[in-house]
Scaffold this motif. Structure first.
Motif, PDB file in Angstrom:
ATOM      1  N   ARG A 121       0.835  -1.198   0.000  1.00 35.97           N
ATOM      2  CA  ARG A 121       0.000   0.000   0.000  1.00 35.97           C
ATOM      3  C   ARG A 121       0.881   1.264   0.000  1.00 35.97           C
ATOM      4  NH1 ARG A 121      -5.125   1.359   3.838  1.00 35.97           N
ATOM      5  NH2 ARG A 121      -4.809   3.585   3.950  1.00 35.97           N
ATOM      6  N   ALA A 122       1.951   1.241   0.800  1.00 39.12           N
ATOM      7  CA  ALA A 122       2.834   2.417   0.892  1.00 39.12           C
ATOM      8  C   ALA A 122       3.461   2.726  -0.469  1.00 39.12           C
ATOM      9  CB  ALA A 122       3.925   2.169   1.933  1.00 39.12           C
ATOM     10  N   TYR A 123       3.828   1.682  -1.191  1.00 42.77           N
ATOM     11  CA  TYR A 123       4.443   1.876  -2.512  1.00 42.77           C
ATOM     12  C   TYR A 123       3.434   2.517  -3.477  1.00 42.77           C
ATOM     13  CZ  TYR A 123       6.703   0.800  -6.979  1.00 42.77           C
ATOM     14  OH  TYR A 123       7.261   0.906  -8.218  1.00 42.77           O
ATOM     15  N   VAL A 124       2.222   1.966  -3.479  1.00 37.79           N
ATOM     16  CA  VAL A 124       1.190   2.492  -4.397  1.00 37.79           C
ATOM     17  C   VAL A 124       0.914   3.966  -4.076  1.00 37.79           C
ATOM     18  CG1 VAL A 124      -1.216   2.283  -5.158  1.00 37.79           C
ATOM     19  CG2 VAL A 124       0.128   0.215  -4.741  1.00 37.79           C
ATOM     20  N   LEU A 125       0.854   4.285  -2.767  1.00 40.47           N
ATOM     21  CA  LEU A 125       0.525   5.657  -2.375  1.00 40.47           C
ATOM     22  C   LEU A 125       1.698   6.618  -2.578  1.00 40.47           C
ATOM     23  CD1 LEU A 125      -1.654   5.082   0.814  1.00 40.47           C
ATOM     24  CD2 LEU A 125      -2.377   5.490  -1.534  1.00 40.47           C
ATOM     25  N   GLY A 126       2.888   6.073  -2.746  1.00 41.18           N
ATOM     26  CA  GLY A 126       4.073   6.914  -2.934  1.00 41.18           C
ATOM     27  C   GLY A 126       4.228   7.403  -4.361  1.00 41.18           C
ATOM     28  N   ARG A 127       3.453   6.859  -5.277  1.00 41.06           N
ATOM     29  CA  ARG A 127       3.601   7.266  -6.684  1.00 41.06           C
ATOM     30  C   ARG A 127       2.921   8.612  -6.896  1.00 41.06           C
ATOM     31  NH1 ARG A 127       2.163   1.391  -8.918  1.00 41.06           N
ATOM     32  NH2 ARG A 127       0.127   2.090  -8.271  1.00 41.06           N
TER      33      ARG A 127
ATOM     34  N   GLY B 287       9.072  16.690 -13.703  1.00 42.60           N
ATOM     35  CA  GLY B 287       8.137  17.196 -12.698  1.00 42.60           C
ATOM     36  C   GLY B 287       8.810  17.397 -11.363  1.00 42.60           C
ATOM     37  N   VAL B 288       8.462  18.471 -10.690  1.00 45.29           N
ATOM     38  CA  VAL B 288       8.997  18.762  -9.356  1.00 45.29           C
ATOM     39  C   VAL B 288       7.835  19.049  -8.402  1.00 45.29           C
ATOM     40  CG1 VAL B 288      10.105  20.638  -8.051  1.00 45.29           C
ATOM     41  CG2 VAL B 288      11.337  19.526  -9.910  1.00 45.29           C
TER      42      VAL B 288
ATOM     43  N   MET C  83      -0.108  24.895  -0.057  1.00 42.96           N
ATOM     44  CA  MET C  83       1.246  24.783   0.501  1.00 42.96           C
ATOM     45  C   MET C  83       2.140  23.843  -0.312  1.00 42.96           C
ATOM     46  SD  MET C  83       1.698  26.739   2.879  1.00 42.96           S
ATOM     47  CE  MET C  83       3.318  26.079   3.254  1.00 42.96           C
ATOM     48  N   LEU C  84       1.571  23.257  -1.342  1.00 49.34           N
ATOM     49  CA  LEU C  84       2.300  22.226  -2.095  1.00 49.34           C
ATOM     50  C   LEU C  84       2.129  22.481  -3.597  1.00 49.34           C
ATOM     51  CD1 LEU C  84       3.936  19.651  -1.458  1.00 49.34           C
ATOM     52  CD2 LEU C  84       1.785  18.357  -1.535  1.00 49.34           C
ATOM     53  N   SER C  85       3.278  22.762  -4.240  1.00 52.01           N
ATOM     54  CA  SER C  85       3.229  23.080  -5.674  1.00 52.01           C
ATOM     55  C   SER C  85       3.732  21.916  -6.508  1.00 52.01           C
ATOM     56  CB  SER C  85       4.129  24.283  -5.971  1.00 52.01           C
ATOM     57  OG  SER C  85       3.704  25.399  -5.263  1.00 52.01           O
ATOM     58  N   ARG C  86       3.208  21.816  -7.718  1.00 50.46           N
ATOM     59  CA  ARG C  86       3.673  20.812  -8.677  1.00 50.46           C
ATOM     60  C   ARG C  86       3.961  21.547  -9.984  1.00 50.46           C
ATOM     61  NH1 ARG C  86       6.310  16.135  -9.225  1.00 50.46           N
ATOM     62  NH2 ARG C  86       5.374  14.641 -10.650  1.00 50.46           N
ATOM     63  N   TYR C  87       5.214  21.488 -10.423  1.00 52.03           N
ATOM     64  CA  TYR C  87       5.598  22.159 -11.662  1.00 52.03           C
ATOM     65  C   TYR C  87       6.203  21.145 -12.635  1.00 52.03           C
ATOM     66  CZ  TYR C  87       5.130  26.443  -8.906  1.00 52.03           C
ATOM     67  OH  TYR C  87       4.644  27.452  -8.125  1.00 52.03           O
TER      68      TYR C  87
ATOM     69  N   PRO D 237      13.469  23.545  -2.115  1.00 54.31           N
ATOM     70  CA  PRO D 237      13.983  22.217  -2.445  1.00 54.31           C
ATOM     71  C   PRO D 237      12.873  21.318  -2.996  1.00 54.31           C
ATOM     72  CG  PRO D 237      14.017  22.609  -0.056  1.00 54.31           C
ATOM     73  CD  PRO D 237      13.558  23.872  -0.693  1.00 54.31           C
ATOM     74  N   SER D 238      13.219  20.465  -3.957  1.00 58.36           N
ATOM     75  CA  SER D 238      12.213  19.527  -4.484  1.00 58.36           C
ATOM     76  C   SER D 238      12.042  18.393  -3.481  1.00 58.36           C
ATOM     77  CB  SER D 238      12.674  18.965  -5.830  1.00 58.36           C
ATOM     78  OG  SER D 238      13.877  18.252  -5.670  1.00 58.36           O
ATOM     79  N   ILE D 239      10.800  17.961  -3.264  1.00 60.90           N
ATOM     80  CA  ILE D 239      10.609  16.770  -2.429  1.00 60.90           C
ATOM     81  C   ILE D 239      10.331  15.547  -3.312  1.00 60.90           C
ATOM     82  CG2 ILE D 239       9.954  17.955  -0.297  1.00 60.90           C
ATOM     83  CD1 ILE D 239       7.038  17.404  -0.972  1.00 60.90           C
ATOM     84  N   GLU D 240      10.147  15.785  -4.588  1.00 64.71           N
ATOM     85  CA  GLU D 240      10.064  14.693  -5.569  1.00 64.71           C
ATOM     86  C   GLU D 240      10.440  15.295  -6.906  1.00 64.71           C
ATOM     87  OE1 GLU D 240       8.306  11.788  -8.478  1.00 64.71           O
ATOM     88  OE2 GLU D 240       8.003  13.932  -8.344  1.00 64.71           O
ATOM     89  N   LYS D 241      11.201  14.515  -7.672  1.00 67.22           N
ATOM     90  CA  LYS D 241      11.622  14.998  -8.994  1.00 67.22           C
ATOM     91  C   LYS D 241      11.735  13.791  -9.908  1.00 67.22           C
ATOM     92  CE  LYS D 241      15.579  17.068  -8.982  1.00 67.22           C
ATOM     93  NZ  LYS D 241      16.655  18.046  -8.877  1.00 67.22           N
TER      94      LYS D 241
END
Ligand code: APR
Ligand code: PHB
Length: 390
Positions: free
Chosen positions: A36-42, A187-188, A217-221, A259-263
């Motif tokens: 479940r954690a893996y699926v939700l991490g995508r 994507g960032v 509070m959370l951007s996606r570019y 800082p990016s938290i996902e890229k």
């Protein structure tokens, strides 16, 4: 093990169908390869059509979406230093979209399945749909090294583009249509205030860019990038610098970086497999079709499959009427192709195609000029973006 509907894949498609069927007293078991954690991490897109939002509510999982999701009644297209507003609400007679991340939506579905004792088996291996053309199809799989068998009335292949379901169909019984685009999206995700309360799609001579968000509070570019580079080639600073260059001055001057938290880099692809049924197995979502993300159709196209499948199953189990099952592939594909056309069109409109001729570039400029000068063209864009009727 025995159930009515055996569902391969615990992504949004499989979980939503399972939850909708449960509400109607129809049993299913979901087999998911990952935790479940893996699926939700995508990290995936998160723009929901109003019809999809209605389906979530019908499944009894709309509360958090309605409380935390943001209703967007429009977005901007930036071109040549100008911002053109697409008034979704005005152009469609009152429709809008909800911005709510796919991970949040999937977590809501998992929570709902868990609360009602839904069977979702994680960590399954060597999943194989079998005897698809018989009245007694079944799925074999391994769990913790032990071989198991799930007998069911119907199998749903909701295991995404790389799943096993589509591959279980004999090659001469399925046709695949595909277009691969010569670039990807970098994507960032960053914990910064979004530069705009609404989405901005930007067409620039350096390439496409998109300003999106998950919350205030959370951007996606995103920026269009060549596939010759990897994500390691892009430092955060290089990403922000390139994004700024592609946005109009009044936007880039306001851009908050961090800082990016996902890229990650995602290639762009259009793909459809036909038909979406083989014997007693039905394909749904990414298992049968993929779109480039430009029109935000991916998740929504999956939802429309689930809408048709759900109603077909209801007719079968409640009324003994199989017309919905018989027509599923044809009906689902008619809408899938409209989503394909729209995603392809938006991709062609807003990206740079390095290899294209002067003629193609002129057509692209004309398409943009026409869009911004014609109420009918804007209406067509808006109607597709909020989602065509099921
Ligand atoms: N056995 C079991 N599960 C599998 C297998 C397998 N062999 N192969 C893949 N899966 C699982 C994946 O781990 C994933 O969780 O199937 C799930 C498929 O989920 P998605 O790829 O998210 O596809 P879907 O549920 O159709 O979601 C719609 O449209 O454009 C996209 O972003 C959008 O992901 C969303 C999708
Ligand atoms: C996103 O927020 O990830 C997103 C939004 C709109 C798109 C694609 C992605 O068209």
């Amino acid at each position: 093990m025995k159930t009515q509907i055996g569902i391969i894949g615990g992504g949004p498609s499989g979980l939503l169908l399972s939850q909708l069927l449960h509400k109607q007293g129809i049993d299913s078991v979901v087999l998911e390869k990952h935790s479940r954690a893996y699926v939700l991490g995508r990290i995936r897109a998160g723009v929901l059509e109003h019809g999809f939002a209605d389906l979530m509510r019908e499944a009894g999982v709309g509360a958090r979406m309605d409380a935390e999701g943001e209703v967007h009644t429009g977005f901007d297209i930036a071109y040549d230093g100008m911002r053109h507003h697409v008034d979704l609400k005005g152009l469609t007679g009152g429709n809008s979209v909800i911005v709510y991340g796919q991970a949040d939506l999937t977590r809501d579905l998992y929570d709902a399945r868990e609360k009602t004792g839904g069977a979702v088996i994680h960590g399954v291996e060597n999943v194989q749909p079998c005897d698809l053309t018989s009245d007694n199809p079944f799925i074999t799989f391994e769990k913790d090294g032990e071989k198991q068998r799930l007998d069911c009335d119907y199998i749903i292949g909701a295991d995404g583009f790389h799943g096993v379901s589509r591959k279980a169909i004999p090659r001469d019984k399925i046709k695949e249509f595909e277009r691969v685009y010569p670039f990807g999206w970098l994507g960032v995700l960053s914990e910064t205030k979004p530069v705009s309360p609404e989405l901005i799609y930007a067409k620039h001579e350096r390439g496409f860019a998109l300003c999106s968000l998950r919350s205030q509070m959370l951007s996606r570019y995103y920026i269009q990038v060549p596939l010759s580079k990897t994500v390691q080639d892009w430092s955060d600073d290089a990403f922000w610098a390139e994004l700024k260059k592609r946005l109009p001055e009044d936007v880039s001057s306001q851009l908050e970086t961090g800082p990016s938290i996902e890229k990650s880099i995602a290639p762009l692809r259009s793909f459809v497999a036909e038909p979406m049924r083989y014997g007693n197995m039905f394909l749904a979502g990414d298992a049968a079709h993929i779109v480039p993300p430009t029109g935000a159709r991916g998740l929504n196209s999956a939802a429309s499959d689930i809408y048709y499948l759900y109603h077909a199953m209801l007719d079968h189990y409640k009324k003994g009427d199989d017309a919905g099952l018989e027509n599923y592939s044809q009906k689902a594909l008619a809408r899938v192709w409209k989503g394909q056309r729209f995603s392809w069109w938006m991709t062609m409109l807003l990206h740079n195609f390095p290899e294209t001729s002067g003629f193609d570039r002129k057509l692209q400029q004309t398409d943009l000029d026409y869009l911004f000068s014609s109420d009918s063209a804007m209406k067509s864009l808006a109607e597709n973006y909020v989602g065509l009727p099921f």
